[in-house]
Design a protein around this motif. Structure first.
Motif, PDB file in Angstrom:
ATOM      1  N   ASN A 201       0.866  -1.183   0.000  1.00 26.86           N
ATOM      2  CA  ASN A 201       0.000   0.000   0.000  1.00 26.86           C
ATOM      3  C   ASN A 201       0.901   1.231   0.000  1.00 26.86           C
ATOM      4  OD1 ASN A 201      -2.183   1.673   0.107  1.00 26.86           O
ATOM      5  ND2 ASN A 201      -2.878   1.053   2.130  1.00 26.86           N
ATOM      6  N   VAL A 202       0.969   1.926  -1.116  1.00 32.85           N
ATOM      7  CA  VAL A 202       1.976   2.964  -1.341  1.00 32.85           C
ATOM      8  C   VAL A 202       1.338   4.182  -1.996  1.00 32.85           C
ATOM      9  CG1 VAL A 202       4.228   3.451  -2.417  1.00 32.85           C
ATOM     10  CG2 VAL A 202       3.641   1.103  -1.768  1.00 32.85           C
ATOM     11  N   ILE A 203       1.835   5.368  -1.665  1.00 35.42           N
ATOM     12  CA  ILE A 203       1.520   6.538  -2.479  1.00 35.42           C
ATOM     13  C   ILE A 203       2.821   7.100  -3.030  1.00 35.42           C
ATOM     14  CG2 ILE A 203      -0.605   7.095  -1.273  1.00 35.42           C
ATOM     15  CD1 ILE A 203       0.730   9.323   0.175  1.00 35.42           C
ATOM     16  N   GLY A 204       2.740   7.672  -4.214  1.00 30.09           N
ATOM     17  CA  GLY A 204       3.908   8.230  -4.877  1.00 30.09           C
ATOM     18  C   GLY A 204       3.652   9.635  -5.350  1.00 30.09           C
ATOM     19  N   LEU A 205       4.680  10.473  -5.245  1.00 29.60           N
ATOM     20  CA  LEU A 205       4.618  11.844  -5.752  1.00 29.60           C
ATOM     21  C   LEU A 205       5.803  12.080  -6.670  1.00 29.60           C
ATOM     22  CD1 LEU A 205       2.719  12.174  -3.236  1.00 29.60           C
ATOM     23  CD2 LEU A 205       3.672  14.467  -2.971  1.00 29.60           C
ATOM     24  N   THR A 206       5.548  12.688  -7.824  1.00 26.72           N
ATOM     25  CA  THR A 206       6.640  13.199  -8.649  1.00 26.72           C
ATOM     26  C   THR A 206       6.604  14.716  -8.550  1.00 26.72           C
ATOM     27  OG1 THR A 206       5.201  13.070 -10.611  1.00 26.72           O
ATOM     28  CG2 THR A 206       6.716  11.244 -10.233  1.00 26.72           C
ATOM     29  N   LEU A 207       7.721  15.268  -8.104  1.00 27.52           N
ATOM     30  CA  LEU A 207       7.837  16.698  -7.821  1.00 27.52           C
ATOM     31  C   LEU A 207       8.777  17.324  -8.843  1.00 27.52           C
ATOM     32  CD1 LEU A 207       8.443  16.182  -3.998  1.00 27.52           C
ATOM     33  CD2 LEU A 207       6.302  16.961  -5.023  1.00 27.52           C
ATOM     34  N   GLY A 208       8.228  18.144  -9.727  1.00 29.75           N
ATOM     35  CA  GLY A 208       9.052  18.760 -10.761  1.00 29.75           C
ATOM     36  C   GLY A 208       8.362  19.986 -11.320  1.00 29.75           C
ATOM     37  N   THR A 209       8.348  20.119 -12.650  1.00 26.37           N
ATOM     38  CA  THR A 209       7.657  21.255 -13.254  1.00 26.37           C
ATOM     39  C   THR A 209       6.166  21.196 -12.956  1.00 26.37           C
ATOM     40  OG1 THR A 209       7.487  20.025 -15.326  1.00 26.37           O
ATOM     41  CG2 THR A 209       9.331  21.537 -15.105  1.00 26.37           C
TER      42      THR A 209
ATOM     43  N   GLY B  24       2.851  15.182  -9.842  1.00 20.41           N
ATOM     44  CA  GLY B  24       2.206  13.911 -10.152  1.00 20.41           C
ATOM     45  C   GLY B  24       1.885  13.165  -8.868  1.00 20.41           C
ATOM     46  N   THR B  25       0.703  12.578  -8.786  1.00 19.34           N
ATOM     47  CA  THR B  25       0.294  11.841  -7.591  1.00 19.34           C
ATOM     48  C   THR B  25      -0.296  10.497  -7.998  1.00 19.34           C
ATOM     49  OG1 THR B  25      -1.897  12.887  -7.637  1.00 19.34           O
ATOM     50  CG2 THR B  25      -0.205  13.942  -6.268  1.00 19.34           C
ATOM     51  N   CYS B  26       0.061   9.448  -7.274  1.00 18.60           N
ATOM     52  CA  CYS B  26      -0.425   8.126  -7.626  1.00 18.60           C
ATOM     53  C   CYS B  26      -0.493   7.243  -6.382  1.00 18.60           C
ATOM     54  CB  CYS B  26       0.448   7.476  -8.695  1.00 18.60           C
ATOM     55  SG  CYS B  26       2.228   7.746  -8.476  1.00 18.60           S
ATOM     56  N   THR B  27      -1.258   6.175  -6.493  1.00 16.80           N
ATOM     57  CA  THR B  27      -1.417   5.233  -5.388  1.00 16.80           C
ATOM     58  C   THR B  27      -1.209   3.817  -5.895  1.00 16.80           C
ATOM     59  OG1 THR B  27      -3.799   4.986  -5.744  1.00 16.80           O
ATOM     60  CG2 THR B  27      -3.093   6.716  -4.215  1.00 16.80           C
ATOM     61  N   TYR B  28      -0.811   2.938  -4.976  1.00 14.15           N
ATOM     62  CA  TYR B  28      -0.681   1.514  -5.286  1.00 14.15           C
ATOM     63  C   TYR B  28      -1.381   0.752  -4.181  1.00 14.15           C
ATOM     64  CZ  TYR B  28       1.457  -3.081  -6.092  1.00 14.15           C
ATOM     65  OH  TYR B  28       1.669  -4.418  -6.330  1.00 14.15           O
ATOM     66  N   HIS B  29      -2.392  -0.041  -4.568  1.00 14.13           N
ATOM     67  CA  HIS B  29      -3.189  -0.775  -3.579  1.00 14.13           C
ATOM     68  C   HIS B  29      -3.788  -2.000  -4.249  1.00 14.13           C
ATOM     69  CE1 HIS B  29      -5.474  -1.398   0.056  1.00 14.13           C
ATOM     70  NE2 HIS B  29      -6.619  -1.391  -0.606  1.00 14.13           N
ATOM     71  N   ASN B  30      -3.758  -3.123  -3.554  1.00 10.62           N
ATOM     72  CA  ASN B  30      -4.297  -4.375  -4.094  1.00 10.62           C
ATOM     73  C   ASN B  30      -3.690  -4.720  -5.453  1.00 10.62           C
ATOM     74  OD1 ASN B  30      -5.951  -4.859  -1.893  1.00 10.62           O
ATOM     75  ND2 ASN B  30      -7.702  -3.754  -2.779  1.00 10.62           N
ATOM     76  N   GLY B  31      -2.380  -4.473  -5.589  1.00  9.83           N
ATOM     77  CA  GLY B  31      -1.683  -4.839  -6.816  1.00  9.83           C
ATOM     78  C   GLY B  31      -1.895  -3.916  -7.987  1.00  9.83           C
ATOM     79  N   LYS B  32      -2.524  -2.747  -7.752  1.00 10.97           N
ATOM     80  CA  LYS B  32      -2.824  -1.835  -8.858  1.00 10.97           C
ATOM     81  C   LYS B  32      -2.251  -0.449  -8.593  1.00 10.97           C
ATOM     82  CE  LYS B  32      -7.200  -4.131 -10.047  1.00 10.97           C
ATOM     83  NZ  LYS B  32      -8.658  -3.956 -10.229  1.00 10.97           N
TER      84      LYS B  32
ATOM     85  N   PHE C  15      -3.227  13.540   2.115  1.00 13.20           N
ATOM     86  CA  PHE C  15      -3.144  12.409   1.182  1.00 13.20           C
ATOM     87  C   PHE C  15      -3.040  11.092   1.957  1.00 13.20           C
ATOM     88  CE2 PHE C  15      -0.840  11.146  -3.059  1.00 13.20           C
ATOM     89  CZ  PHE C  15      -1.854  10.242  -3.327  1.00 13.20           C
ATOM     90  N   VAL C  16      -2.190  11.081   2.982  1.00  8.89           N
ATOM     91  CA  VAL C  16      -2.015   9.880   3.795  1.00  8.89           C
ATOM     92  C   VAL C  16      -3.317   9.523   4.522  1.00  8.89           C
ATOM     93  CG1 VAL C  16      -0.849   8.951   5.846  1.00  8.89           C
ATOM     94  CG2 VAL C  16       0.483  10.108   4.058  1.00  8.89           C
ATOM     95  N   ALA C  17      -4.014  10.530   5.020  1.00  9.88           N
ATOM     96  CA  ALA C  17      -5.284  10.282   5.706  1.00  9.88           C
ATOM     97  C   ALA C  17      -6.316   9.648   4.773  1.00  9.88           C
ATOM     98  CB  ALA C  17      -5.828  11.587   6.287  1.00  9.88           C
ATOM     99  N   LEU C  18      -6.230   9.983   3.484  1.00  9.55           N
ATOM    100  CA  LEU C  18      -7.159   9.425   2.496  1.00  9.55           C
ATOM    101  C   LEU C  18      -6.785   8.004   2.086  1.00  9.55           C
ATOM    102  CD1 LEU C  18      -7.542  12.489   0.073  1.00  9.55           C
ATOM    103  CD2 LEU C  18      -9.346  11.532   1.539  1.00  9.55           C
ATOM    104  N   SER C  19      -5.459   7.715   2.015  1.00  2.00           N
ATOM    105  CA  SER C  19      -5.000   6.466   1.404  1.00  2.00           C
ATOM    106  C   SER C  19      -4.415   5.452   2.381  1.00  2.00           C
ATOM    107  CB  SER C  19      -3.939   6.784   0.335  1.00  2.00           C
ATOM    108  OG  SER C  19      -4.455   7.643  -0.656  1.00  2.00           O
ATOM    109  N   HIS C  20      -3.992   5.883   3.567  1.00  3.15           N
ATOM    110  CA  HIS C  20      -3.439   4.989   4.599  1.00  3.15           C
ATOM    111  C   HIS C  20      -2.293   4.114   4.067  1.00  3.15           C
ATOM    112  CE1 HIS C  20      -6.946   6.229   6.893  1.00  3.15           C
ATOM    113  NE2 HIS C  20      -7.724   5.811   5.913  1.00  3.15           N
ATOM    114  N   PRO C  21      -1.253   4.708   3.485  1.00  2.00           N
ATOM    115  CA  PRO C  21      -0.160   3.905   2.932  1.00  2.00           C
ATOM    116  C   PRO C  21       0.843   3.461   4.006  1.00  2.00           C
ATOM    117  CG  PRO C  21       0.343   6.208   2.653  1.00  2.00           C
ATOM    118  CD  PRO C  21      -1.023   6.151   3.292  1.00  2.00           C
TER     119      PRO C  21
END
Length: 293
Positions: free
Chosen positions: A138-146, A149-157, A228-234
């Motif tokens: 259970n992961v969240i990812g951020l790409t910080l640049g120009t 980007g925000t993304c989540t990984y949960h249940n293999g997706k 974000f963490v409160a929403l996704s619980h990674p």
């Protein structure tokens, strides 16, 4: 004979395409196959397809590989392969076109041998597949640049969270968590224009105002991640993008902020760099259900 343990991963940016062969068993990019080609995103569809197809053909020239997966920016109908990008100052001539079919024709592939996946989700899927998020469920990812980007990984997706325009402070999240925030903030404090975060980071050792800016950014990021963490619980947060290269300058402030509310949360820096999206996209062919738009 076609080698099904190898796939081509490609990442489509606003100014370039990167591509490489990915060994799906070893979870590695094959040495010597990584390439980068410039792309004029304002060119005609014929010009863009020519650059993309030639880059992919160059990667696979010595290998019998049919499977191709492209990490594409949205909006995009990823399943059908139809570009929906408009009013973004890039790829306007691809709007409404079936990119999967156009590219298949150029590569002499079947359309079903080409997949299109979201670029933000591909970044995180790559780090799950063979990077700093390997082993987490259970992961969240951020790409910080120009941009942000925000993304989540949960249940293999892995999925695009699309929180760049999330209401935040006096605007949206991207206003406070991208390169333009740094350059604007530095100009407000000094009256000096600066090119980007790398240039700013080089001044951190001799300019207290720069240290202040990075501390403010750490607090901004902590405030956003708290929501974000409160929403996704990674279990873990993965930070990527060019701003993450200056993590040491905002690490302490960020951790103090977020771990005050979530003491168990881990913050890790992405390790694959621009290879992450290639590996994440290619891994579609290892399990073609794990990348959602």
């Amino acid at each position: 004979m076609i080698n099904d343990s190898i796939a081509i991963g490609a990442d489509i940016g606003g100014t370039h395409i990167t591509a490489a062969l990915v060994d799906l068993k070893k979870k590695k990019i094959l040495p010597g196959t990584f390439i980068r080609e410039k792309v004029d995103s304002h060119g005609s569809q014929e010009q863009i397809m020519e650059v993309w197809s030639q880059a992919i053909l160059k990667v696979r020239q010595d290998f019998a590989v049919n499977k191709v997966s492209l990490a594409m920016p949205g909006p995009f109908d990823y399943e059908k392969g139809i570009c929906l990008i408009k009013d973004q100052n890039k790829y306007e001539n691809l709007y409404g076109l079936n990119i999967k079919e156009l590219l298949a024709a150029k590569l002499k592939n079947e359309p079903e041998d080409i997949s299109m996946v979201n670029d933000a989700a591909s970044f995180l899927q790559g780090e799950i597949f063979g990077g700093s998020a390997s082993g987490f469920k259970n992961v969240i990812g951020l790409t910080l640049g120009t941009g942000l980007g925000t993304c989540t990984y949960h249940n293999g997706k892995a999925s695009n969270a699309n929180l760049w325009q999330y209401p935040f402070k006096d605007g949206i999240a991207e206003d406070y968590l991208s390169t333009r925030w740094f350059t604007r903030r530095y100009h407000i404090l000094t009256g000096i224009n600066i090119n980007g975060v790398k240039e700013l980071a080089e001044l951190a050792g001799k300019d207290q105002r720069v240290k202040r800016i990075f501390n403010e950014f750490g607090n901004n990021l902590g405030d956003f991640l708290t929501e974000f963490v409160a929403l996704s619980h990674p279990e873990v947060v993965i930070l990527g993008g060019n701003i993450a290269k200056s993590f040491r300058l905002f690490k302490r402030t960020l951790l103090t902020n977020i771990q005050d509310k979530f003491p168990e949360i881990k913050i890790k820096i992405a390790v694959l760099g621009e290879e992450a999206a290639l590996m994440g996209a290619a891994s579609y062919w290892k399990d073609n259900t794990h990348l959602n738009n």
